[in-house]
Design a protein around this motif. Structure first.
Motif, PDB file in Angstrom:
ATOM      1  N   ASP A   1       0.824  -1.207   0.000  1.00 12.58           N
ATOM      2  CA  ASP A   1       0.000   0.000   0.000  1.00 12.58           C
ATOM      3  C   ASP A   1       0.862   1.263   0.000  1.00 12.58           C
ATOM      4  O   ASP A   1       0.506   2.263  -0.619  1.00 12.58           O
ATOM      5  N   ARG A   2       1.995   1.219   0.707  1.00 10.22           N
ATOM      6  CA  ARG A   2       2.906   2.373   0.703  1.00 10.22           C
ATOM      7  C   ARG A   2       3.443   2.605  -0.712  1.00 10.22           C
ATOM      8  O   ARG A   2       3.571   3.754  -1.147  1.00 10.22           O
ATOM      9  N   ILE A   3       3.781   1.513  -1.404  1.00 11.02           N
ATOM     10  CA  ILE A   3       4.300   1.647  -2.775  1.00 11.02           C
ATOM     11  C   ILE A   3       3.238   2.249  -3.687  1.00 11.02           C
ATOM     12  O   ILE A   3       3.502   3.211  -4.425  1.00 11.02           O
ATOM     13  N   ILE A   4       2.019   1.706  -3.616  1.00  5.72           N
ATOM     14  CA  ILE A   4       0.953   2.208  -4.496  1.00  5.72           C
ATOM     15  C   ILE A   4       0.715   3.699  -4.234  1.00  5.72           C
ATOM     16  O   ILE A   4       0.644   4.514  -5.157  1.00  5.72           O
ATOM     17  N   GLU A   5       0.619   4.040  -2.949  1.00  6.15           N
ATOM     18  CA  GLU A   5       0.337   5.430  -2.594  1.00  6.15           C
ATOM     19  C   GLU A   5       1.413   6.368  -3.163  1.00  6.15           C
ATOM     20  O   GLU A   5       1.096   7.405  -3.755  1.00  6.15           O
ATOM     21  N   SER A   6       2.666   5.974  -3.035  1.00 12.02           N
ATOM     22  CA  SER A   6       3.733   6.866  -3.496  1.00 12.02           C
ATOM     23  C   SER A   6       3.818   6.909  -5.022  1.00 12.02           C
ATOM     24  O   SER A   6       4.008   7.976  -5.598  1.00 12.02           O
ATOM     25  N   VAL A   7       3.665   5.756  -5.666  1.00  6.27           N
ATOM     26  CA  VAL A   7       3.822   5.720  -7.125  1.00  6.27           C
ATOM     27  C   VAL A   7       2.695   6.504  -7.805  1.00  6.27           C
ATOM     28  O   VAL A   7       2.929   7.205  -8.794  1.00  6.27           O
ATOM     29  N   LEU A   8       1.479   6.416  -7.239  1.00 10.30           N
ATOM     30  CA  LEU A   8       0.362   7.112  -7.889  1.00 10.30           C
ATOM     31  C   LEU A   8       0.449   8.635  -7.734  1.00 10.30           C
ATOM     32  O   LEU A   8      -0.331   9.367  -8.346  1.00 10.30           O
ATOM     33  N   LYS A   9       1.397   9.102  -6.928  1.00  4.30           N
ATOM     34  CA  LYS A   9       1.613  10.552  -6.839  1.00  4.30           C
ATOM     35  C   LYS A   9       2.383  11.066  -8.050  1.00  4.30           C
ATOM     36  O   LYS A   9       2.412  12.268  -8.310  1.00  4.30           O
ATOM     37  N   ILE A  10       3.036  10.144  -8.771  1.00  2.73           N
ATOM     38  CA  ILE A  10       3.792  10.550  -9.960  1.00  2.73           C
ATOM     39  C   ILE A  10       2.777  10.778 -11.086  1.00  2.73           C
ATOM     40  O   ILE A  10       1.885   9.948 -11.280  1.00  2.73           O
ATOM     41  N   PRO A  11       2.882  11.898 -11.810  1.00  3.12           N
ATOM     42  CA  PRO A  11       1.887  12.152 -12.870  1.00  3.12           C
ATOM     43  C   PRO A  11       1.925  11.097 -13.964  1.00  3.12           C
ATOM     44  O   PRO A  11       2.995  10.559 -14.279  1.00  3.12           O
ATOM     45  N   ASN A  12       0.766  10.830 -14.543  1.00  2.00           N
ATOM     46  CA  ASN A  12       0.624   9.924 -15.673  1.00  2.00           C
ATOM     47  C   ASN A  12       1.158   8.509 -15.407  1.00  2.00           C
ATOM     48  O   ASN A  12       1.797   7.897 -16.247  1.00  2.00           O
ATOM     49  N   VAL A  13       0.883   8.056 -14.215  1.00  2.00           N
ATOM     50  CA  VAL A  13       1.165   6.653 -13.867  1.00  2.00           C
ATOM     51  C   VAL A  13      -0.145   6.061 -13.375  1.00  2.00           C
ATOM     52  O   VAL A  13      -0.858   6.684 -12.587  1.00  2.00           O
ATOM     53  N   TYR A  14      -0.495   4.878 -13.868  1.00  2.00           N
ATOM     54  CA  TYR A  14      -1.795   4.294 -13.545  1.00  2.00           C
ATOM     55  C   TYR A  14      -1.620   2.904 -12.969  1.00  2.00           C
ATOM     56  O   TYR A  14      -0.772   2.131 -13.418  1.00  2.00           O
TER      57      TYR A  14
ATOM     58  N   ARG B   1      -7.622  -8.267  -4.922  1.00  2.00           N
ATOM     59  CA  ARG B   1      -6.262  -8.056  -5.384  1.00  2.00           C
ATOM     60  C   ARG B   1      -5.281  -8.764  -4.457  1.00  2.00           C
ATOM     61  O   ARG B   1      -5.440  -8.719  -3.236  1.00  2.00           O
ATOM     62  N   LEU B   2      -4.254  -9.403  -5.034  1.00  2.00           N
ATOM     63  CA  LEU B   2      -3.233 -10.064  -4.229  1.00  2.00           C
ATOM     64  C   LEU B   2      -2.592  -9.039  -3.297  1.00  2.00           C
ATOM     65  O   LEU B   2      -2.231  -7.945  -3.742  1.00  2.00           O
ATOM     66  N   PRO B   3      -2.418  -9.372  -2.025  1.00  2.00           N
ATOM     67  CA  PRO B   3      -1.950  -8.369  -1.059  1.00  2.00           C
ATOM     68  C   PRO B   3      -0.486  -7.965  -1.233  1.00  2.00           C
ATOM     69  O   PRO B   3      -0.072  -6.943  -0.700  1.00  2.00           O
ATOM     70  N   HIS B   4       0.275  -8.767  -1.979  1.00  2.00           N
ATOM     71  CA  HIS B   4       1.704  -8.450  -2.128  1.00  2.00           C
ATOM     72  C   HIS B   4       2.000  -7.852  -3.499  1.00  2.00           C
ATOM     73  O   HIS B   4       3.151  -7.773  -3.907  1.00  2.00           O
ATOM     74  N   HIS B   5       0.956  -7.428  -4.210  1.00  2.00           N
ATOM     75  CA  HIS B   5       1.116  -7.124  -5.627  1.00  2.00           C
ATOM     76  C   HIS B   5       0.737  -5.688  -5.972  1.00  2.00           C
ATOM     77  O   HIS B   5      -0.357  -5.230  -5.647  1.00  2.00           O
ATOM     78  N   ALA B   6       1.647  -4.984  -6.645  1.00  2.16           N
ATOM     79  CA  ALA B   6       1.354  -3.644  -7.157  1.00  2.16           C
ATOM     80  C   ALA B   6       1.841  -3.581  -8.596  1.00  2.16           C
ATOM     81  O   ALA B   6       2.997  -3.905  -8.870  1.00  2.16           O
ATOM     82  N   SER B   7       0.970  -3.211  -9.522  1.00  2.00           N
ATOM     83  CA  SER B   7       1.387  -3.152 -10.927  1.00  2.00           C
ATOM     84  C   SER B   7       0.903  -1.850 -11.541  1.00  2.00           C
ATOM     85  O   SER B   7      -0.181  -1.370 -11.219  1.00  2.00           O
ATOM     86  N   PHE B   8       1.726  -1.312 -12.414  1.00  4.61           N
ATOM     87  CA  PHE B   8       1.424   0.004 -12.984  1.00  4.61           C
ATOM     88  C   PHE B   8       1.754   0.043 -14.465  1.00  4.61           C
ATOM     89  O   PHE B   8       2.539  -0.781 -14.951  1.00  4.61           O
ATOM     90  N   VAL B   9       1.184   1.034 -15.156  1.00  2.00           N
ATOM     91  CA  VAL B   9       1.718   1.439 -16.449  1.00  2.00           C
ATOM     92  C   VAL B   9       2.148   2.895 -16.330  1.00  2.00           C
ATOM     93  O   VAL B   9       1.449   3.711 -15.730  1.00  2.00           O
ATOM     94  N   VAL B  10       3.338   3.159 -16.850  1.00  2.00           N
ATOM     95  CA  VAL B  10       3.928   4.493 -16.759  1.00  2.00           C
ATOM     96  C   VAL B  10       3.951   5.062 -18.171  1.00  2.00           C
ATOM     97  O   VAL B  10       4.513   4.450 -19.084  1.00  2.00           O
ATOM     98  N   GLU B  11       3.348   6.204 -18.331  1.00  2.07           N
ATOM     99  CA  GLU B  11       3.217   6.767 -19.673  1.00  2.07           C
ATOM    100  C   GLU B  11       4.550   7.320 -20.186  1.00  2.07           C
ATOM    101  O   GLU B  11       5.357   7.823 -19.404  1.00  2.07           O
TER     102      GLU B  11
END
Lengths: 402, 83
Positions: free
Chosen positions: A269-282, A294-304
């Motif tokens: 959750d800390r990773i998701i929270e911080s990464v989503l602060k970066i613009p144009n990352v989903y 959602r798997l509790p150990h899993h965070a996945s993104f696409v970065v524009e």
């Protein structure tokens, strides 16, 4: 330099207790489990104890567990074995578009051999739609295979609901639970599946050990012919140390599951929270707010504007190890079919990145990551020809629209 | 070979698609759990069972009742006559 291993869906390190349990079977207890003297009997007993532990992890009877050499083998065995056993009743198989390659390529093998296969579409979170499942069923349908959770996007599929549909229509249901078994509760009775695949190295067990749960009374054609190992369903002298390791890993996973899930979820959750602060990352896959989806150990993104591979390279230079989609599409520099099936554009799908956490990760790892990752993205965007002027238009909406 | 139909079995061992010699191992294992006079039904697709199961009966002294065929497998019937 700090080393942060954030690629637990690729594989996990071996738990020290698992290695300890395995060691005697590399050394003094080297017997063949089919031999009738003491060495053989000891090996046989070790395998049967492991079978009991693995069965207990998924709330099954020991006799329903067939050990294999991998999760991929379990998937191949399930799909080909049931299709061949049931082909007199029909030749139609249903899988989803977010399956692992071991499922998709098994389905393609069936297609080349006279079966019809339906590849179910998914919604933007990667979940199959129950009505589409129902509508895809024909009187020829003999097997449905849907992953319990995709390791690329972490979304957990509604297996229990699909099982109810399959049961009503008398269709066999297989679930690839390689990403879930040992990481979240998996109960074959509650899920209502007929077959379920798992792999030991996804829960701190050794590589080279997997298993297929085959519901009692279900007939399945073997994948590997030979002797009577595994009750005549999977030939080949057993990999005793690996199986023992899988048993020990299953026992530990069962005992520590709650603790492990909570540890990983908090860091994730800390990773998701911080990464989503970066613009144009989903975020890709299901939002993390629903623990059951959602798997509790899993965070996945696409970065524009940038490529996953470039991010991986720069992260690895700073000691952070992650993945870009599945191992196979990552190596081949292909847009991930799983991400495309969510409606993500091919260009955006190139910017895929997956972080998966484990018990070895700490808050300090996450602090380090949170500091490094935005810098990497900025640096890559400065170099990217696609990123020109992207920030002038203002921040994009925090959700891809397909 | 003696063909029979509609034999009522007390216990069924379904070993269709399981590899040889599971049919003989299962036979040994299952027959031990039966009472004298009870009938065991074995379902298998293994052709070798056509010879092996009658022979096993001869060797152990149990009664081979006969066999039947389903769409893609055989059914063998054995009565336990030896304790």
């Amino acid at each position: 330099m700090r080393k942060c291993y954030f690629d637990h869906v690729a594989t996990n390190p071996l738990h020290p207790d698992v290695l300890d349990a395995m060691m005697p079977y590399f050394k003094e207890e080297f017997g063949n489990p089919l031999s009738i003297y003491e060495l053989g009997i000891n090996a046989r007993n070790a395998i049967e104890n492991a079978r009991t532990s693995v069965a207990s992890l998924i709330n099954a009877k020991p006799s329903t567990i067939v050990f294999t050499a991998s999760g991929a083998e379990a998937n191949n065995f399930a799909i080909r074995g049931i299709a061949l056993a049931k082909q007199n009743q029909g030749k139609h198989v249903i899988v989803s578009k977010v399956e692992h390659h071991s499922v998709l390529n098994s389905a393609r093998f069936l297609e080349k051999n006279g079966f019809a296969v339906t590849y179910l579409p998914v919604d933007r979170y990667g979940l199959v739609d129950l009505d589409v499942v129902k509508d895809s069923i024909t009187k020829e349908t003999i097997l449905i295979s849907i992953t319990h959770a995709s390791s690329e996007i972490g979304s957990i599929e509604p297996i229990k609901e699909i099982a109810a549909i399959a049961k009503e229509k008398n269709i066999i249901l297989h679930s690839d639970a390689v990403a879930t078994t040992g990481n979240i509760p998996v109960d074959v009775t509650e899920l209502g599946v007929d077959l379920l695949s798992m792999a030991a190295h996804q829960f701190y067990g050794p590589k080279g050990a997997g298993a297929l749960y085959v519901r009692e009374g279900l007939r399945i054609v073997p994948l590997i012919y030979g002797g009577i190992q595994e009750g005549g369903r999977r030939a080949g002298t057993e990999n005793v140390p690996a199986i023992v390791g899988m048993g020990k890993a299953a026992e530990l996973a069962k005992n520590e599951m709650g603790k492990r899930m909570e540890h990983c979820r908090r860091l994730r959750d800390r990773i998701i929270e911080s990464v989503l602060k970066i613009p144009n990352v989903y975020l890709t896959g299901h939002p993390a707010d629903d623990l059951n989806k959602r798997l509790p150990h899993h965070a996945s993104f696409v970065v524009e504007f940038i490529e996953g591979e470039a991010m991986l390279l720069m992260l690895s230079m700073r000691g952070i190890y992650a993945a870009s989609g599945s191992a196979c599409s990552s190596k081949a520099l292909k847009s991930s079919p799983v991400l495309l099936s969510l409606g993500i554009s091919s260009a955006l799908a190139q910017g895929s990145i997956v972080f998966s956490l484990g018990m070895g990760n700490t808050d300090e790892d996450v602090d380090y990551f949170i500091n490094e990752f935005p810098q990497i993205i900025n640096k890559l965007r400065e170099m990217s020809p696609f990123a020109k002027g992207w920030d002038e238009a203002g921040e994009g909406e925090k959700c891809y629209t397909g | 070979m003696k063909f029979v139909h509609d034999v009522k079995a007390d216990v069924t061992a379904d070993i269709v698609y399981m590899m040889c010699p599971m049919h003989l191992l299962k036979l040994d294992e299952m027959i031990k759990g039966l009472e004298k006079g009870q009938v065991l039904e074995i379902l298998t697709d293994y052709d070798g069972a056509l010879e092996d199961i009658p022979q096993w009966c001869k060797r152990t002294g149990n009664e081979f009742i006969g066999m039947d065929e389903d769409e893609d497998y055989y059914k063998f019937y054995v009565r336990k006559t030896v304790q």
